[in-house]
Design a protein around this motif. Structure first.
Motif, PDB file in Angstrom:
ATOM      1  N   PHE A   1       0.825  -1.182   0.000  1.00  0.00           N
ATOM      2  CA  PHE A   1       0.000   0.000   0.000  1.00  0.00           C
ATOM      3  C   PHE A   1       0.867   1.242   0.000  1.00  0.00           C
ATOM      4  N   SER A   2       0.273   2.366  -0.395  1.00  0.00           N
ATOM      5  CA  SER A   2       0.999   3.618  -0.491  1.00  0.00           C
ATOM      6  C   SER A   2       0.900   4.400   0.807  1.00  0.00           C
ATOM      7  N   ILE A   3       1.665   5.471   0.902  1.00  0.00           N
ATOM      8  CA  ILE A   3       1.637   6.311   2.085  1.00  0.00           C
ATOM      9  C   ILE A   3       0.278   6.978   2.179  1.00  0.00           C
ATOM     10  N   PRO A   4      -0.420   6.908   3.321  1.00  0.00           N
ATOM     11  CA  PRO A   4      -1.724   7.525   3.466  1.00  0.00           C
ATOM     12  C   PRO A   4      -1.664   9.031   3.249  1.00  0.00           C
ATOM     13  N   LEU A   5      -2.724   9.601   2.671  1.00  0.00           N
ATOM     14  CA  LEU A   5      -2.762  11.030   2.391  1.00  0.00           C
ATOM     15  C   LEU A   5      -2.669  11.853   3.668  1.00  0.00           C
ATOM     16  N   ALA A   6      -3.263  11.356   4.751  1.00  0.00           N
ATOM     17  CA  ALA A   6      -3.254  12.114   6.005  1.00  0.00           C
ATOM     18  C   ALA A   6      -1.897  12.096   6.678  1.00  0.00           C
ATOM     19  N   LEU A   7      -0.937  11.341   6.096  1.00  0.00           N
ATOM     20  CA  LEU A   7       0.393  11.259   6.699  1.00  0.00           C
ATOM     21  C   LEU A   7       1.450  11.858   5.786  1.00  0.00           C
TER      22      LEU A   7
ATOM     23  N   PRO B   1      10.930   7.996  12.236  1.00  0.00           N
ATOM     24  CA  PRO B   1      12.142   8.141  11.419  1.00  0.00           C
ATOM     25  C   PRO B   1      13.305   8.651  12.254  1.00  0.00           C
ATOM     26  N   THR B   2      14.498   8.230  11.882  1.00  0.00           N
ATOM     27  CA  THR B   2      15.701   8.642  12.605  1.00  0.00           C
ATOM     28  C   THR B   2      16.616   9.505  11.754  1.00  0.00           C
ATOM     29  N   GLY B   3      16.337   9.569  10.459  1.00  0.00           N
ATOM     30  CA  GLY B   3      17.210  10.313   9.561  1.00  0.00           C
ATOM     31  C   GLY B   3      18.305   9.461   8.956  1.00  0.00           C
ATOM     32  N   SER B   4      18.376   8.198   9.383  1.00  0.00           N
ATOM     33  CA  SER B   4      19.384   7.287   8.847  1.00  0.00           C
ATOM     34  C   SER B   4      18.748   5.916   8.620  1.00  0.00           C
ATOM     35  N   GLY B   5      18.779   5.427   7.407  1.00  0.00           N
ATOM     36  CA  GLY B   5      18.241   4.124   7.093  1.00  0.00           C
ATOM     37  C   GLY B   5      16.725   4.041   7.169  1.00  0.00           C
ATOM     38  N   ASP B   6      16.044   5.187   7.066  1.00  0.00           N
ATOM     39  CA  ASP B   6      14.585   5.177   7.117  1.00  0.00           C
ATOM     40  C   ASP B   6      14.004   4.523   5.872  1.00  0.00           C
ATOM     41  N   ALA B   7      12.970   3.694   6.072  1.00  0.00           N
ATOM     42  CA  ALA B   7      12.321   3.033   4.940  1.00  0.00           C
ATOM     43  C   ALA B   7      11.486   4.014   4.134  1.00  0.00           C
ATOM     44  N   ALA B   8      11.037   5.099   4.768  1.00  0.00           N
ATOM     45  CA  ALA B   8      10.272   6.147   4.096  1.00  0.00           C
ATOM     46  C   ALA B   8      10.522   7.451   4.846  1.00  0.00           C
TER      47      ALA B   8
END
Length: 276
Positions: A5-11, A120-127
């Motif tokens: 699935f894709s990233i939700p619009l609300a996110l 997210p951490t800014g390193s190795g984030d999946a998205a």
């Protein structure tokens, strides 16, 4: 197997979702009608979904007087630890999770599944808006049993329908769900060697336990619709910092309707302020 699935619009931005989540937590403290402080009663699916809203209904109920039903399209119910009254929580803080579903024969083998998105951490984030996406899918549970026309419990605890997890967004995994995956205990106790799970499609070792939980979500797959329209109720989450039970309901008590309107207004004001 669920469809990707894709990233939700609300996110689209984590900042916007954070504002909504904080306001929703305040709103829930006003409109909840539960008898215990650890219980959260949710009436409005549109306030907590990422894209397509679930359907609040009184047609079925596991607890209370109603539940939420999957629409004939993908549904995603997004909850934060704050909305559940829990402190900032890492994956390693999780002790148990469970949720209940009800479906008919027409719904097939699919069922609501639980996905954790970590911050997210800014390193190795999946998205851009999450680090890892960890999914516990009902159909791959140990001791699987999913009879129709009755409420069924899915749990991270050992026993019937013990859900296992997979991570199909990164770390070399090629399979969107598989049997015999790691349990919650495996996930929280340290590094997971995916090479120990023959069906994972990965040989990497990943430690998820220190990841901060951004969202706990209950979802249906976009590829299921319109075949799946099952019901969801009674989510329970226990962490080292506390526990919460979510009662998915359809209609607030009459005395709560006015407060619900005030809470909705508060959400709008907070989001507006965050945008400035």
């Amino acid at each position: 197997m669920k469809a990707k699935f894709s990233i939700p619009l609300a996110l689209v931005t984590a900042r916007k979702k954070e504002a909504i989540a904080c306001a929703a937590a305040a709103a829930l403290s006003l409109i909840g009608v539960a008898t215990q402080a650890a219980t959260v009663t949710l009436f409005d699916p549109s306030a907590v979904t990422g894209d397509t809203a679930a359907i609040a209904t009184t047609a079925q109920a596991d607890i209370g007087n109603g539940s939420w039903q999957a629409p004939p399209s993908k549904s995603s119910v997004y909850l934060t630890p704050a909305m559940l009254g829990l402190p900032v929580t890492t994956v390693g803080d999780l002790q148990s999770m469970s949720w209940n579903t009800y479906k008919t024969a027409a719904d097939g083998a699919n069922d609501w599944y639980l996905t954790i998105y970590t911050a997210p951490t800014g390193s190795g984030d999946a998205a851009g808006w999450y680090h890892n996406r960890i999914t516990f899918e009902a159909r791959y549970a140990n001791s699987y049993s999913d009879p129709t026309d009755q409420w069924v419990t899915w749990s991270t605890d050992s026993g019937p329908n013990q859900v296992t997890f997979y991570d199909d967004t990164s770390h070399g995994q090629t399979n969107t769900g598989f049997y015999g995956g790691p349990t919650l205990s495996d996930l929280t106790s340290g590094a997971v060697n995916w090479g120990n799970y023959a069906n994972s499609g990965s040989a990497q070792t990943v430690d998820y336990s220190g990841d901060t939980i951004e969202f706990l979500t209950l979802q249906t797959g976009s590829g299921w619709s319109p075949a799946y329209q099952g019901y969801l109720d009674n989510l329970s989450v226990t962490t080292t910092g506390g526990s919460a039970q979510v009662d998915f309901e359809a209609v607030p008590e009459p005395a709560s309707i006015a407060l619900l309107g005030l809470a909705a207004a508060g959400i709008g004001m907070l989001v507006t302020r965050r945008r400035r």
